[in-house]
Design an enzyme around this catalytic site. Structure first.
Site, short mmCIF file in Angstrom:
data_model
loop_
_atom_site.label_atom_id
_atom_site.label_comp_id
_atom_site.label_asym_id
_atom_site.label_seq_id
_atom_site.Cartn_x
_atom_site.Cartn_y
_atom_site.Cartn_z
N ASP A 1 0.85 -1.19 0.00
CA ASP A 1 0.00 0.00 0.00
C ASP A 1 0.89 1.25 0.00
OD1 ASP A 1 -2.42 1.35 0.14
OD2 ASP A 1 -2.43 1.38 2.33
N GLY B 1 -9.05 5.59 0.99
CA GLY B 1 -9.76 6.39 1.99
C GLY B 1 -11.23 6.05 2.06
N ARG C 1 -5.37 -11.59 25.63
CA ARG C 1 -6.33 -12.38 24.83
C ARG C 1 -7.76 -11.96 25.12
NH1 ARG C 1 -3.69 -17.96 26.79
NH2 ARG C 1 -3.98 -16.76 28.71
#
Ligand code: G3H
Ligand code: 13P
Ligand code: ZN
Length: 316
Positions: free
Chosen positions: A83, A216, A285
């Site tokens: 990206d 976006g 967790r």
């Protein structure tokens, strides 16, 4: 199945009027939430890694997490994308690291320079069966490592339909991100959300059959914004792209829709909720788990907004 590039996905998405979700991954829980959702919905998908994600998690870890995801769901068509690659060298590195798609973002450069840099990446990537996304126009907002124009200035930096044909012809690029009024992050609009569909329509007319990309594209879901604000966060003015606009764009040549902020907000909202309602909790967790579950639920919903739920088989 091994990782695929985005060619077949985009061909089917364009033809059938839907978009593929491109989700940013930074760690195991985010990846698992996305993968579990796509597996339950039988949806093709793109996992993407920014330079910021690589810096945070290290590419070796992210690659192993993605490999584990593929092993768990061998039937899902899955592509990996860099990206916002900032240079030829970054793109080359991701190609060599086994990514099947790279984005070169030279949209801040003058037009001719954007063409030159993009073509250099295309020539290299195509030798390795890796596809390339480039960008025209500039998005608003500012994210780590991704500089955009000021939100107030967005309309002046939309993609110019007059440039798209020349850009695609001269670069040989496989898909094109076009700035149509969206911006990165959680604050996309100050008043009413508004996208330049007239610009998109004009671009689609000039590039029939060619896959377009929308960055976006998070919608800043009310559920998570409210939870964040309720449990000590401070993002009252956050505003995203309305989901009906995303579904509409998916029918106008947008074949890839980038989503990161909605993932971040889902995880943050659940962690905040656990911290606020169970202050005695300190087992990661017990807060990352609910975060992962929230991501899964959110992504399942998104896949219907994009229209790609149930489309995995035709994308193989
Ligand atoms: O385009 C921006 C993505 O949300 C990635 O953001 O560079 O902070 O990882 P990042
Ligand atoms: P959002 O910030 O709207 O999720 O956009 C992410 C993006 O475009 C990544 O490239
Ligand atoms: Zn982006």
């Amino acid at each position: 199945m091994p990782l695929v590039n985005t060619k077949k996905m985009f061909e089917m998405a364009y033809k059938n009027g839907y978009a593929i979700g491109a989700f940013n991954v930074n760690n195991m829980e985010i990846t698992q939430g996305i993968m579990d959702a796509c597996a339950e919905e039988n949806a093709p998908l793109i996992l993407q890694v920014s330079r910021g994600a690589r810096k945070y998690a290290k590419i070796g870890y992210l690659n192993k997490i993605i490999e584990a995801a593929m092993d768990e769901y061998p039937d899902l068509p899955l592509a990996t994308n860099l990206d916002h690659g900032d240079s030829f060298d970054t793109c080359k590195q991701f190609v060599e690291d086994g990514f099947t798609s790279v984005m070169i973002d030279a949209s801040g450069e003058p037009f001719e320079e954007n063409i030159r840099i993009t073509k250099e990446v295309v020539d290299f990537a195509h030798k390795h069966n890796v596809v390339v996304e480039a960008e025209l126009g500039q998005l608003g907002g500012i994210e780590e490592d991704v500089v955009g124009v000021d939100a107030d200035d967005v309309s002046k930096h939309l993609a110019d339909p007059e440039q798209v044909q020349e850009f695609v012809e001269k670069t040989g690029v496989d898909s094109l991100a076009v700035a149509i009024g969206t911006s990165h992050g959680a604050y996309k609009f100050k008043k009413e959300p508004k996208l330049a569909f007239d610009v998109l329509e004009e671009i689609e007319k000039r590039l029939p059959g060619f896959p377009l990309v929308m960055h976006g594209s998070s919608s800043v879901l009310k559920e998570f914004k409210d939870l964040i604000n309720k449990y000590g966060g401070n993002m009252p003015d956050a505003m995203g792209v309305p989901e009906d606009s995303i579904s509409k764009a998916a029918k106008m040549g947008i074949c890839k829709v980038n989503i990161d902020t909605d993932l971040r907000m889902a995880l943050t909202a659940k962690i905040r909720e656990v911290f606020a309602t169970k202050p005695e909790e300190f087992d990661p967790r017990k807060y990352l788990g609910p975060g992962r579950e929230a991501i899964k639920k959110m992504v399942k919903h998104k896949l219907h907004v994009l229209g790609c739920a149930g489309k995995a088989d035709e994308c193989k």
